[in-house]
Design a protein around this motif. Structure first.
Motif, PDB file in Angstrom:
ATOM      1  N   ASP A 198     103.589 109.440  41.173  1.00  0.00           N
ATOM      2  CA  ASP A 198     103.741 109.568  39.720  1.00  0.00           C
ATOM      3  C   ASP A 198     104.700 110.666  39.282  1.00  0.00           C
ATOM      4  O   ASP A 198     104.992 110.785  38.089  1.00  0.00           O
ATOM      5  CB  ASP A 198     102.376 109.808  39.072  1.00  0.00           C
ATOM      6  CG  ASP A 198     101.572 108.518  38.958  1.00  0.00           C
ATOM      7  OD1 ASP A 198     102.143 107.527  38.462  1.00  0.00           O
ATOM      8  OD2 ASP A 198     100.408 108.494  39.371  1.00  0.00           O
ATOM      9  N   SER A 199     105.181 111.450  40.203  1.00  0.00           N
ATOM     10  CA  SER A 199     106.158 112.493  39.891  1.00  0.00           C
ATOM     11  C   SER A 199     106.719 112.996  41.207  1.00  0.00           C
ATOM     12  O   SER A 199     106.145 112.746  42.275  1.00  0.00           O
ATOM     13  CB  SER A 199     105.516 113.652  39.122  1.00  0.00           C
ATOM     14  OG  SER A 199     104.572 114.326  39.948  1.00  0.00           O
ATOM     15  N   ILE A 200     107.815 113.702  41.133  1.00  0.00           N
ATOM     16  CA  ILE A 200     108.386 114.252  42.362  1.00  0.00           C
ATOM     17  C   ILE A 200     107.445 115.296  42.962  1.00  0.00           C
ATOM     18  O   ILE A 200     107.368 115.462  44.187  1.00  0.00           O
ATOM     19  CB  ILE A 200     109.796 114.833  42.107  1.00  0.00           C
ATOM     20  CG1 ILE A 200     110.484 115.180  43.422  1.00  0.00           C
ATOM     21  CG2 ILE A 200     109.760 116.022  41.159  1.00  0.00           C
ATOM     22  CD1 ILE A 200     110.697 114.023  44.362  1.00  0.00           C
ATOM     23  N   GLY A 250     108.688 108.235  36.655  1.00  0.00           N
ATOM     24  CA  GLY A 250     108.680 109.446  35.828  1.00  0.00           C
ATOM     25  C   GLY A 250     109.924 110.283  36.019  1.00  0.00           C
ATOM     26  O   GLY A 250     109.944 111.470  35.685  1.00  0.00           O
ATOM     27  N   CYS A 251     111.004 109.679  36.534  1.00  0.00           N
ATOM     28  CA  CYS A 251     112.225 110.429  36.844  1.00  0.00           C
ATOM     29  C   CYS A 251     113.438 109.886  36.091  1.00  0.00           C
ATOM     30  O   CYS A 251     114.582 110.145  36.481  1.00  0.00           O
ATOM     31  CB  CYS A 251     112.486 110.404  38.342  1.00  0.00           C
ATOM     32  SG  CYS A 251     111.195 111.210  39.300  1.00  0.00           S
ATOM     33  N   ALA A 277     110.004 104.233  33.511  1.00  0.00           N
ATOM     34  CA  ALA A 277     108.561 104.210  33.272  1.00  0.00           C
ATOM     35  C   ALA A 277     108.199 104.869  31.947  1.00  0.00           C
ATOM     36  O   ALA A 277     107.390 104.345  31.170  1.00  0.00           O
ATOM     37  CB  ALA A 277     107.838 104.905  34.429  1.00  0.00           C
ATOM     38  N   ALA A 278     108.819 106.024  31.648  1.00  0.00           N
ATOM     39  CA  ALA A 278     108.477 106.772  30.434  1.00  0.00           C
ATOM     40  C   ALA A 278     108.926 106.065  29.165  1.00  0.00           C
ATOM     41  O   ALA A 278     108.494 106.425  28.066  1.00  0.00           O
ATOM     42  CB  ALA A 278     109.087 108.173  30.494  1.00  0.00           C
ATOM     43  N   GLY A 336     102.506 112.809  34.113  1.00  0.00           N
ATOM     44  CA  GLY A 336     103.694 113.198  34.858  1.00  0.00           C
ATOM     45  C   GLY A 336     104.961 113.250  34.030  1.00  0.00           C
ATOM     46  O   GLY A 336     105.975 113.793  34.478  1.00  0.00           O
ATOM     47  N   TYR A 337     104.937 112.694  32.806  1.00  0.00           N
ATOM     48  CA  TYR A 337     106.139 112.660  31.975  1.00  0.00           C
ATOM     49  C   TYR A 337     106.388 114.014  31.315  1.00  0.00           C
ATOM     50  O   TYR A 337     105.458 114.739  30.957  1.00  0.00           O
ATOM     51  CB  TYR A 337     106.024 111.590  30.888  1.00  0.00           C
ATOM     52  CG  TYR A 337     105.818 110.188  31.388  1.00  0.00           C
ATOM     53  CD1 TYR A 337     106.234 109.806  32.661  1.00  0.00           C
ATOM     54  CD2 TYR A 337     105.212 109.228  30.590  1.00  0.00           C
ATOM     55  CE1 TYR A 337     106.046 108.498  33.114  1.00  0.00           C
ATOM     56  CE2 TYR A 337     105.017 107.925  31.029  1.00  0.00           C
ATOM     57  CZ  TYR A 337     105.424 107.574  32.289  1.00  0.00           C
ATOM     58  OH  TYR A 337     105.227 106.283  32.745  1.00  0.00           O
TER      59      TYR A 337
END
Length: 572
Positions: free
Chosen positions: A407-409, A433-434, A486-487, A531-532
């Motif tokens: 969900d995130s780095i 989320g990137c 995604a965001a 995660g955003y």
């Protein structure tokens, strides 16, 4: 010069405003400096915090000499520069700010034309975006790549060999002390990365667009011929004013066609796609991600440079340079596309020659027959996604595998080396989320490091999917720029670990094998949403509120299109 100069609006006359403008700029300058002599800004992204651009002040001096020689007045104009290796969270977050900074300062000041000095990844794209929007006569001088460094007899490619050697450390095949010993050998001289990363790609693409003196791009930073051509570019900048040759007069859809052909032939960075889309958007040119596939997919790869090949940028220069590459694909270029000199790009190809066919392959013996960037669509990427076949593993270009979602780095880094991680060589690593909004700034994280336990088993590539970007120096079977991100509500936000992902590059498909009704019924998890990025103020807040998606260049929505050079309010 017959036409009235733009700068005369500031300097001409006897009223108080003209007096103030001249008096504050005088400081030893003679009266003639304000009497019919073009004022040429040198938009200079030099900074000691941008090591790839630190030498641009020296280049600016050569440009100044050329401007003076041609009868103009050169003026150094520092421009905000995001350094690729240093700024956090990601340099891409600041590309649009650099473009805005340059555009506004060029419009606000008494300048008639501009020489654009860039090198590090985001600086040339940002300067081109600014030049397209303000539409003053403009020409680019790329800062050039560094010379090749060597370690224990082996040539080192910036970025590419960092990724490779760091993975060998994680695999246990290279000791950490030996890895660190190579550090001081990697950067041998001034200049930007010496691989076919984003910096090299965008310098060459700028030439393919027609924005540099033909034959300049790719000249190594320490090469005296770079200063010689910078001097000539200063002279040309003055000539552009007399000819009223602005970007809008020669940058056309044909120019972007040639840039896409060049991008494929050199095996250039996927980042060029988002930059070219943004530049085209500033010009009002209808360019889409599908144009990159339509024009570039069947273009042969001719340049044997890392990460897709063996050599480095100073090898390309000695082997004949960029014009030699273009000569091989001349039949694919649009012959009507002009350059900043006023002559067609193709008119500069007659004298070009290949001097080392191991570095630049002849058209009849390409490194790959069809190597352009592929644009994928499907249930996982309705707005498109990119993959660079020339840097991927052929056996993975058609693949079906189980998703492992991060969900995130930060989530990825916390879990990827867990020995109990449920992953094998067929797993598809998914990072979300990137994207432009999600991180924010669309960081270069898509070329995910592989799980340590698989590296130890000899695995060196896996399918990886992300809504972010990757460095042009990177390699692997990486699907990136997934749109919508995604965001922004894209289906990437709905993927769950265990879902089946289907990649078929030949068919240009990227799908999730989940019934459409089931996918539509899903909602992003709380972990995904957490995660955003959620900035409350400043540039990050402005950026998230207004940035567009990757398929339109990740520009700010209110900066798309040209605003021209007119200043609408008077000072004093």
């Amino acid at each position: 010069m017959d036409a009235k100069l733009r700068s005369a609006e500031w300097y001409e006359g006897t009223d108080r405003n003209a007096y103030i403008h001249r008096a504050w700029m005088r400081r030893g300058v003679p009266d003639s400096a304000f009497q019919g002599r073009p004022q040429i800004a040198i938009a200079n992204t030099a900074s000691e915090l941008v090591p790839c651009n630190a030498h641009l002040d020296e280049i600016a001096q050569s440009v100044k000499h050329g401007v003076y020689e041609a009868g103009g007045i050169p003026l150094n104009l520092p421009v905000t520069a995001p350094g690729e290796t240093l700024v956090k969270p990601t340099a891409m977050l600041w590309r649009n700010m650099t473009a805005m900074n340059a555009e506004e300062m060029l419009r606000a000041n008494p300048v008639d034309g501009v020489v654009l000095l860039g090198g590090c990844d985001k600086t040339i794209p940002a300067l081109l975006m600014a030049a397209a929007s303000v539409d003053l006569p403009a020409v680019v001088v790329p800062g050039g790549p560094m010379l090749t460094g060597h370690f224990r007899g082996e040539a080192l490619g910036c970025g590419t060999d960092v990724w490779r050697l760091s993975e060998e450390v994680r695999a246990g095949t290279l000791s950490e002390p030996d890895f660190l010993k190579s550090e001081s050998a990697t950067i041998r001289s001034k200049g930007h990365c010496n691989t076919m990363g984003t910096a090299s790609t965008m310098a060459l693409v700028a030439e393919a667009l027609g924005m540099t003196v033909p034959g300049l791009a790719g000249t190594p930073a320490p090469d005296a011929r770079l200063l010689e051509t910078a001097h000539g570019t200063g002279r040309l900048a003055v000539e552009l004013i007399a000819a009223d040759r602005r970007p809008s007069t020669f940058l056309t859809k044909a120019s972007f066609h040639n840039a896409i052909v060049a991008l494929a032939a050199i095996g250039g960075s996927t980042n060029a796609v988002v930059h070219l889309l943004a530049i085209a958007g500033r010009l009002g040119i209808d360019l889409t991600v599908d144009d990159f596939d339509r024009i570039g997919a069947d273009v042969p790869l001719l340049v044997n440079l890392r990460p897709a090949g063996k050599y480095l940028m100073d090898d390309l220069h000695r082997a004949g340079g960029f014009l030699a590459v273009l000569r091989e694909v001349r039949d694919l270029l649009d012959p009507d596309a002009l350059t900043v000199t006023g002559a067609p790009l193709v008119s500069y190809l007659d004298e070009a020659r290949i001097w080392d066919e191991d570095v630049i392959a002849p058209r009849g013996e390409p490194l790959q027959k069809a190597a352009g960037i592929a644009v994928l669509r499907g249930s996982l990427a309705p707005g498109g996604a990119l993959v660079k076949p020339s840097a991927a593993s052929p056996h993975l270009l058609q693949h079906r595998g189980r998703a492992l979602v991060f969900d995130s780095i930060e989530d990825f880094r916390d879990r990827i080396d867990d020995p109990d991680l449920d992953v094998d060589a067929d797993t598809v690593l998914v990072l979300r989320g990137c994207g432009p909004k999600g991180y924010p700034g669309m960081p270069e994280v898509s070329n995910l490091p592989l799980p340590k336990k698989l590296l130890e088993q000899g695995v060196r590539d896996m399918v990886r999917i992300c809504d972010g970007r990757m460095s042009g120096t990177a390699y692997g079977t990486v699907v990136l720029h997934v749109t919508p991100e995604a965001a922004a509500g894209g289906p990437l936000a709905l993927v769950r670990t265990g879902d089946t992902i289907v990649l078929d590059v030949a068919a240009r498909r990227l799908d999730i094998d989940v019934p459409a009704a089931e996918l539509a019924a899903r909602a992003p998890s709380a972990t995904t949403l957490d995660g955003y990025a959620k900035p409350a103020r400043g540039w990050e807040r402005l950026y998230i509120d207004h940035v567009t998606q990757a398929d339109t260049g990740a520009d700010l929505d209110f900066l798309q299109g040209s605003s021209g050079s007119e200043v609408h309010r008077e000072s004093h």
